[in-house]
Structures are given as C-alpha cells and as structure tokens.
Motif scaffolding. Sequence first.
Motif, PDB file in Angstrom:
ATOM      1  N   PRO A 141       0.830  -1.201   0.000  1.00 52.72           N
ATOM      2  CA  PRO A 141       0.000   0.000   0.000  1.00 52.72           C
ATOM      3  C   PRO A 141       0.864   1.251   0.000  1.00 52.72           C
ATOM      4  O   PRO A 141       1.943   1.273   0.603  1.00 52.72           O
ATOM      5  CB  PRO A 141      -0.801  -0.120   1.301  1.00 52.72           C
ATOM      6  N   THR A 142       0.399   2.268  -0.708  1.00 55.16           N
ATOM      7  CA  THR A 142       1.062   3.571  -0.723  1.00 55.16           C
ATOM      8  C   THR A 142       0.020   4.615  -0.367  1.00 55.16           C
ATOM      9  O   THR A 142      -1.032   4.688  -1.003  1.00 55.16           O
ATOM     10  CB  THR A 142       1.662   3.870  -2.104  1.00 55.16           C
ATOM     11  N   VAL A 143       0.301   5.391   0.672  1.00 54.28           N
ATOM     12  CA  VAL A 143      -0.628   6.406   1.162  1.00 54.28           C
ATOM     13  C   VAL A 143       0.010   7.777   0.961  1.00 54.28           C
ATOM     14  O   VAL A 143       1.082   8.042   1.504  1.00 54.28           O
ATOM     15  CB  VAL A 143      -0.957   6.168   2.650  1.00 54.28           C
ATOM     16  N   ASP A 144      -0.633   8.614   0.151  1.00 53.84           N
ATOM     17  CA  ASP A 144      -0.130   9.959  -0.151  1.00 53.84           C
ATOM     18  C   ASP A 144       1.320   9.942  -0.605  1.00 53.84           C
ATOM     19  O   ASP A 144       2.137  10.779  -0.223  1.00 53.84           O
ATOM     20  CB  ASP A 144      -0.294  10.887   1.063  1.00 53.84           C
ATOM     21  N   GLY A 145       1.677   8.938  -1.421  1.00 50.00           N
ATOM     22  CA  GLY A 145       3.015   8.847  -1.985  1.00 50.00           C
ATOM     23  C   GLY A 145       4.038   8.148  -1.112  1.00 50.00           C
ATOM     24  O   GLY A 145       5.182   7.967  -1.524  1.00 50.00           O
ATOM     25  N   VAL A 146       3.661   7.726   0.095  1.00 49.64           N
ATOM     26  CA  VAL A 146       4.588   7.062   1.010  1.00 49.64           C
ATOM     27  C   VAL A 146       4.250   5.575   1.049  1.00 49.64           C
ATOM     28  O   VAL A 146       3.148   5.181   1.432  1.00 49.64           O
ATOM     29  CB  VAL A 146       4.502   7.665   2.433  1.00 49.64           C
ATOM     30  N   ALA A 147       5.219   4.756   0.643  1.00 44.53           N
ATOM     31  CA  ALA A 147       5.006   3.306   0.594  1.00 44.53           C
ATOM     32  C   ALA A 147       5.099   2.702   1.984  1.00 44.53           C
ATOM     33  O   ALA A 147       5.969   3.059   2.777  1.00 44.53           O
ATOM     34  CB  ALA A 147       6.032   2.664  -0.323  1.00 44.53           C
ATOM     35  N   ALA A 148       4.196   1.777   2.270  1.00 44.25           N
ATOM     36  CA  ALA A 148       4.205   1.035   3.533  1.00 44.25           C
ATOM     37  C   ALA A 148       4.876  -0.319   3.304  1.00 44.25           C
ATOM     38  O   ALA A 148       5.304  -0.632   2.194  1.00 44.25           O
ATOM     39  CB  ALA A 148       2.776   0.858   4.042  1.00 44.25           C
ATOM     40  N   ALA A 149       4.913  -1.125   4.341  1.00 43.24           N
ATOM     41  CA  ALA A 149       5.524  -2.453   4.252  1.00 43.24           C
ATOM     42  C   ALA A 149       4.732  -3.340   3.290  1.00 43.24           C
ATOM     43  O   ALA A 149       3.510  -3.233   3.190  1.00 43.24           O
ATOM     44  CB  ALA A 149       5.574  -3.095   5.627  1.00 43.24           C
ATOM     45  N   THR A 150       5.448  -4.205   2.609  1.00 38.97           N
ATOM     46  CA  THR A 150       4.830  -5.144   1.675  1.00 38.97           C
ATOM     47  C   THR A 150       4.211  -6.315   2.446  1.00 38.97           C
ATOM     48  O   THR A 150       4.804  -6.835   3.380  1.00 38.97           O
ATOM     49  CB  THR A 150       5.875  -5.675   0.678  1.00 38.97           C
ATOM     50  N   VAL A 151       3.016  -6.679   2.031  1.00 36.05           N
ATOM     51  CA  VAL A 151       2.302  -7.817   2.610  1.00 36.05           C
ATOM     52  C   VAL A 151       2.278  -8.919   1.559  1.00 36.05           C
ATOM     53  O   VAL A 151       2.001  -8.650   0.390  1.00 36.05           O
ATOM     54  CB  VAL A 151       0.860  -7.407   2.997  1.00 36.05           C
ATOM     55  N   GLU A 152       2.575 -10.155   1.969  1.00 37.47           N
ATOM     56  CA  GLU A 152       2.535 -11.290   1.052  1.00 37.47           C
ATOM     57  C   GLU A 152       1.342 -12.167   1.392  1.00 37.47           C
ATOM     58  O   GLU A 152       1.058 -12.402   2.571  1.00 37.47           O
ATOM     59  CB  GLU A 152       3.833 -12.097   1.137  1.00 37.47           C
ATOM     60  N   VAL A 153       0.649 -12.637   0.349  1.00 37.78           N
ATOM     61  CA  VAL A 153      -0.548 -13.451   0.557  1.00 37.78           C
ATOM     62  C   VAL A 153      -0.709 -14.400  -0.628  1.00 37.78           C
ATOM     63  O   VAL A 153      -0.302 -14.086  -1.748  1.00 37.78           O
ATOM     64  CB  VAL A 153      -1.785 -12.544   0.750  1.00 37.78           C
ATOM     65  N   ARG A 154      -1.292 -15.539  -0.387  1.00 35.84           N
ATOM     66  CA  ARG A 154      -1.587 -16.493  -1.464  1.00 35.84           C
ATOM     67  C   ARG A 154      -2.836 -16.053  -2.216  1.00 35.84           C
ATOM     68  O   ARG A 154      -3.683 -15.351  -1.687  1.00 35.84           O
ATOM     69  CB  ARG A 154      -1.801 -17.888  -0.902  1.00 35.84           C
ATOM     70  N   SER A 155      -2.964 -16.499  -3.429  1.00 35.57           N
ATOM     71  CA  SER A 155      -4.120 -16.210  -4.258  1.00 35.57           C
ATOM     72  C   SER A 155      -5.405 -16.649  -3.554  1.00 35.57           C
ATOM     73  O   SER A 155      -5.478 -17.737  -2.991  1.00 35.57           O
ATOM     74  CB  SER A 155      -3.983 -16.974  -5.586  1.00 35.57           C
ATOM     75  N   GLY A 156      -6.407 -15.756  -3.544  1.00 37.78           N
ATOM     76  CA  GLY A 156      -7.702 -16.063  -2.948  1.00 37.78           C
ATOM     77  C   GLY A 156      -7.798 -15.809  -1.462  1.00 37.78           C
ATOM     78  O   GLY A 156      -8.869 -15.964  -0.879  1.00 37.78           O
ATOM     79  N   LYS A 157      -6.711 -15.409  -0.823  1.00 37.03           N
ATOM     80  CA  LYS A 157      -6.714 -15.142   0.615  1.00 37.03           C
ATOM     81  C   LYS A 157      -6.791 -13.629   0.855  1.00 37.03           C
ATOM     82  O   LYS A 157      -6.262 -12.836   0.079  1.00 37.03           O
ATOM     83  CB  LYS A 157      -5.461 -15.697   1.293  1.00 37.03           C
ATOM     84  N   GLU A 158      -7.416 -13.244   1.953  1.00 37.60           N
ATOM     85  CA  GLU A 158      -7.590 -11.828   2.274  1.00 37.60           C
ATOM     86  C   GLU A 158      -6.325 -11.237   2.891  1.00 37.60           C
ATOM     87  O   GLU A 158      -5.671 -11.872   3.707  1.00 37.60           O
ATOM     88  CB  GLU A 158      -8.755 -11.669   3.264  1.00 37.60           C
ATOM     89  N   ALA A 159      -6.003 -10.018   2.481  1.00 37.55           N
ATOM     90  CA  ALA A 159      -4.899  -9.259   3.073  1.00 37.55           C
ATOM     91  C   ALA A 159      -5.473  -7.983   3.657  1.00 37.55           C
ATOM     92  O   ALA A 159      -6.342  -7.354   3.040  1.00 37.55           O
ATOM     93  CB  ALA A 159      -3.850  -8.928   2.016  1.00 37.55           C
ATOM     94  N   LYS A 160      -5.009  -7.599   4.836  1.00 35.73           N
ATOM     95  CA  LYS A 160      -5.439  -6.355   5.460  1.00 35.73           C
ATOM     96  C   LYS A 160      -4.311  -5.341   5.310  1.00 35.73           C
ATOM     97  O   LYS A 160      -3.202  -5.566   5.775  1.00 35.73           O
ATOM     98  CB  LYS A 160      -5.792  -6.591   6.916  1.00 35.73           C
TER      99      LYS A 160
END
Length: 137
Positions: free
Chosen positions: A82-101
């Motif tokens: 996620p990038t909020v107002d141009g500032v990138a946050a930490a990368t989240v890894e998830v498998r296909s079909g699974k929910e990421a918050k």
Amino acid sequence: MAAVLACVCTVVVWRVSGRNNLNVTVDMAEAVPAAAFGPGTELTLPVPGGPPRRRWLALTLALENVDKTGNCAGPAILTLQPTVDGVAAATVEVRSGKEAKLPLAGATRRAEVKVGVRREDSECSYRLDVRQAVLFN
C-alpha cells in the motif's frame, strides 16, 4: 418530554458517530488491466476515494492461469504494497484467494496498492481478479 428528547438525541449521536465505522465495499476491478502479468511485473490499483474513507483495506485478489495447462497460480505469492499519499508502507505477502489487510491510516489525498507476483517460474502468466475490496476502520 425530557426523557424522549434525551432518547432521540442519544440515537442521533449513535447513528452519526457509528456511520464512520461501517464497512464500505469498493470496486477496484475496473482498474485491473485485461492483459496478463507475471513474475517481475507490477500493477498499481488505486483505492477509491480521495482520500479513502476508512483506515484499512481488506483486499482479496486471485490469480488465474492464462495457459490452459499447468498450475502456475497455486504456488504463486501475491505481494501487496500500500502507498498512502506517496509514502510506501511495508509489503504484505498473501496467497491467491486469501484476504490481506492493508493499512491506509493518515491518507489525506489518495491511496493505492502495488501488486506483484513472486514465483520461481518466470514463464508463468496470470490474470488478476479482484474478488473483494472492503474499506473498514
């Protein structure tokens, strides 16, 4: 009369303050290009709203194999940043079909999610499907 007025005021305050906590389902599927992508490629999905109306995004993405043979999607990992107002946050890894918050807190203008695929086989290519996108607090 005072008791009725107090009761009505309580309900109004509860409804107004609670409205901000309601989950908002958003349509991010329109931003997904029809072309296939694979390992080493990235897509950027804009989060609707300027700024988004909640502090979190629950995002469920699924990969579909472009080729009719083989199973490239099963072992693949989606990387979501996620990038909020141009500032990138930490990368989240998830498998296909699974929910990421994903965190969106502090957005004053815009938010987006950079999507990539991590897989050893660079010959695989996928279509990306946005199964669900919900903004919540």
